[in-house]
Design a protein around this motif. Sequence first.
Motif, PDB file in Angstrom:
ATOM      1  N   SER A   3     -20.889  -9.926  39.080  1.00  0.00           N
ATOM      2  CA  SER A   3     -19.933 -10.620  38.220  1.00  0.00           C
ATOM      3  C   SER A   3     -20.660 -11.414  37.151  1.00  0.00           C
ATOM      4  O   SER A   3     -20.255 -11.434  35.978  1.00  0.00           O
TER       5      SER A   3
ATOM      6  N   ASN B   3     -14.567  -5.969  40.348  1.00  0.00           N
ATOM      7  CA  ASN B   3     -14.193  -5.860  41.750  1.00  0.00           C
ATOM      8  C   ASN B   3     -13.905  -4.405  42.131  1.00  0.00           C
ATOM      9  O   ASN B   3     -14.323  -3.938  43.186  1.00  0.00           O
TER      10      ASN B   3
ATOM     11  N   GLN C 202     -15.919  -2.484  44.930  1.00  0.00           N
ATOM     12  CA  GLN C 202     -15.230  -2.122  46.174  1.00  0.00           C
ATOM     13  C   GLN C 202     -15.078  -0.623  46.360  1.00  0.00           C
ATOM     14  O   GLN C 202     -14.829  -0.169  47.471  1.00  0.00           O
TER      15      GLN C 202
ATOM     16  N   SER D  39     -12.940 -12.027  47.365  1.00  0.00           N
ATOM     17  CA  SER D  39     -12.140 -12.814  46.433  1.00  0.00           C
ATOM     18  C   SER D  39     -12.690 -14.226  46.310  1.00  0.00           C
ATOM     19  O   SER D  39     -12.641 -14.824  45.243  1.00  0.00           O
TER      20      SER D  39
ATOM     21  N   ILE E 183     -15.612 -13.756  43.823  1.00  0.00           N
ATOM     22  CA  ILE E 183     -15.276 -13.353  42.462  1.00  0.00           C
ATOM     23  C   ILE E 183     -14.432 -14.424  41.783  1.00  0.00           C
ATOM     24  O   ILE E 183     -14.561 -14.698  40.594  1.00  0.00           O
TER      25      ILE E 183
END
Lengths: 286, 323, 336
Positions: free
Chosen positions: B148, B197, B201, B263, B266
């Motif tokens: 990120s 994400n 993922q 989560s 991020i």
Amino acid sequence: MAFLLSFLGAVWKAPTGRFSLVLLALFLVAAILGPLVAPHDPMLRNYGPDHKLLRLAGPSWDHWLGTTLMGRDIASQMLHGARPALLVGGLTAFGTVAIGMNIGLVAGYFGGRTDDVLMRITDMFLGLPFLPFIIIVLSLTGRSLTTIVVAMTLVMWRSTARVIRAQVLSLREMPFVAAARITGASDLAIVYREIAPNVLPLALVNAAFALAWAIITEASIGFLGFGDPNSITWGSILYDAYASQTMYRAPWWVVPPGIAIMVLVSAVYFVGRAYEEVLNPRLRGI
Amino acid sequence: MTAYVLRRLAYMAITLFAMITLMFFMFRLLPGDPTATVISPALDEGAREAMRRRFGLDQPLLTQYLAYLRNLTVLDFGLSFRTSAPAWEMIELRLVNTLLLILPSMIAAYAIGAFGGALIAWHRGGKAEASVVLFATAMQSAPLFWLSMLAILVFSILLGWFPTGHIVTPGRFPGPSWRMYLTADFLHHLALPFLVNTLYQLCFPLLLMRSTMLSTIGEDYVELARMKGLTERRVLYGHAMRNSLLPLATTLPMILGWAVAGSVVIETVFSWPGLGLLMIEAISGSDYPVVQGAFLLIAVLTILGTFVADLLYGLLDPRITYR
Amino acid sequence: MAILDIEGLDLRYRTDRGPAEALSEVSLRVERGEAIGIVGESGCGKSTLLKAVMGVMPPNAAITAGAIRFEGRDLVAAGPEAWRRIRWKGVAMIAQSALNALNPVKRVDAQIAEAITTHESRTRAEVEARTRELLALVGVDPGRARDYPHQFSGGMRQRVLIAMALALRPPLLLADEPTTALDVIVQDQIFRRIGALRGELGFAMVLVTHDLALVIENCDRIAVMYGGLVVEEGPVAAIATASCHPYTLGLYNALSRLGQRRQPVSIPGRPPDPLAPPAGCRFAPRCPFAIERCHRERPVMQALSARHAARCLRAAEMNDLRPAAALPETWEGPQP
Ligand SMILES: Nc1ncnc2c1ncn2[C@@H]1O[C@H](COP(=O)(O)OP(=O)(O)OP(=O)(O)O)[C@@H](O)[C@H]1O
Ligand SMILES: [Mg+2]
């Protein structure tokens, strides 16, 4: 020991496995010798020839990876970070497999109520959100490498237990188990002498994946500010960079720790996968 | 079938209850006692007492526990130590934000991962397969927060395509408002965390799908499907991929667990006001009612995921009988 | 015109240890309505041959020479799409491991229907009626059409596969050891069923098996394979009484026939390594009649009569050697 050698031998046969083992060996050397060969004290604020603090200096001969906002040598910090990463990862992988394998063996072998109860407990742990749980435990118990290892192990054994149990369920029906039973072996002897050696390969693959996941998680914990305040980890380097708000001006500060984690974890994954391919040749796509 | 669903629901309730209990006692019994840390020693004794009473901390543990359970049934998580507002109000808003970020990106990751993994396995043995596997493994091995950070560095700072964080431009919507989600500004802020994400993922389902497919392709029923003269597409989608989806489905709860865990990370990097960020903020502020509430909600999401995955697996695999 | 005409087929597998020649110069003709049996030891290439005819070789296999003509048309040259259209409609196959050949997560009727709808446009009702009719034909209760494979016994799954193979009334059926996994009684039932169906529908059949007795009972002709080669081919009766290849003679010895007081005699030694086959006759290292020339020279198929041929340098002398081949001592002799 013989088993470990056969494991290494099997991984060595695949080119990716060999390359990854060499990489892992390098990281291991860094973990052992890193603090000794680090060119600077990682916490020392370095000053330039003009006696001014070397803030965010780019890579140079003296500071291979440049310096932080506080003038600390990043290369030395990186070298110091290898040890906690491997230590935390290794201990967590060990704990995860030790707990997961025993629970899987017992649940799978004895079945019935034992299985029901153990699997309900496992399901319960499966419901725990991974990182949030660890963070809460750390915020309540204090932050140290030990608590990090314990907290991670507490939520990571669950998937190993499930995988091992599934394997034991089918092993239990094998003729060699019946044979052992006829010779009068006790349940415990059957579980640990007959069945356990057969799930060891699978446990090892799981250990590799647990190791990989623990290293990433430890870094994430460090990044979120819940790491051990007394040790320098790759996660804490990134946390410092992020918290300083200046990281976007100093890529040499942000990039190396991530690369180190990525390469180390990739190597662990590739070793695990090379071994999986030995166990199941179809994965090679033949 | 109905009995099966009911039993799974009962299990779910038990798991949840155990989790609530665990949380409650963990917060009360572990070294960090809220009365010691939250209520600053700087306050005088009278003020501390008043505060204890206000939050019900002067009651015996069991009474507190029962009251806590009773309150939970009406979604009353207690009052925030910091703002004194009901914790649920703070959590509710954040839940929507988390779901808006995580759900679409998980669906995309799962779909792309399943298709991508199936395709590279189908066209196995080439350079393309090797590079995808290498790339996905590397992605999966990198910490999400670091990816990120790099994404922000490249796409927000160097290229300036996306904002560096937040859910909308700060100050544009002073109070909470549903209209916020309907703006292009929101989508613009959503784009980068969503993409990062998703990309991160999708690696796991992709690699898993590939290895499952490699086993499935060698199965006799796939060969029979080809012998029957089915087109390669139908063999791929109707047989090989269809059957390979099963093991992937069982990992759904795990993936959801990871996504929720992700989560936290991020949201922190992108300053995305979701549950994860709320939890981190509340922990640093020792705002335990909010921490507990956020955590429980995250746990509910994870447990729901497990439940759905169980049902899904039962639907996909006829060999599973609803015992 | 023959329904199937394989000519000079060479097929190789790429392996980690180099190319393995699994089929060499395989030629085989199957006339309409005829039943031909292929026998040979494990690993001699029987399944490889049938899969090659179906055009479903694994990705590491390559046909390096030869033609597979179906009703006169070379499928190797015609390309994958044309080949695909012939599959099941022209040639159907009952695969070796029937127990795993059905997709475990699809209903049986759907798997049969899929074979039909791929090649013919039919209404749902027609497909459903046909599926039930097929199941009844092979002796499976049509009421169970909507079951999943795991709900069937091994014998029933085998019947389902036969039903599936007949779904499009193909003129040619390949059967790769269709009953190895089943007990003798079920095996018997299945072969009687196949025989009856053949009488009714008149399809040609290639039956692969280790079991010579099955071939003798069910087939018109035999092809004997050894190490990727067809070593002898001819009418069942001719081969039973006047085989001209030592390997076939050895196989016959290995067959213990009911009512005969003979111990089965197996052929000592191991089949050739497909990665490095012997330079001369591939059977020479195990052959009790091998002469020096056999180790040097590759025999070709020699016609012995209009329909009988053998790949042996000493085929012409076989009338004199045959009595010796029936003696167990001959096969026990010192082997190199
Ligand atoms: N996918 C493959 N890759 C490499 N070699 C293969 C492959 N499939 C088969 N072979 C080899 O090709 C040869 C012929 O195999 P095949 O399966 O056709 O034998 P078979 O006559 O059907 O044997 P069985 O009676 O045991 O079924 C064997 O040596 C086998 O090892
Ligand atoms: Mg075979």
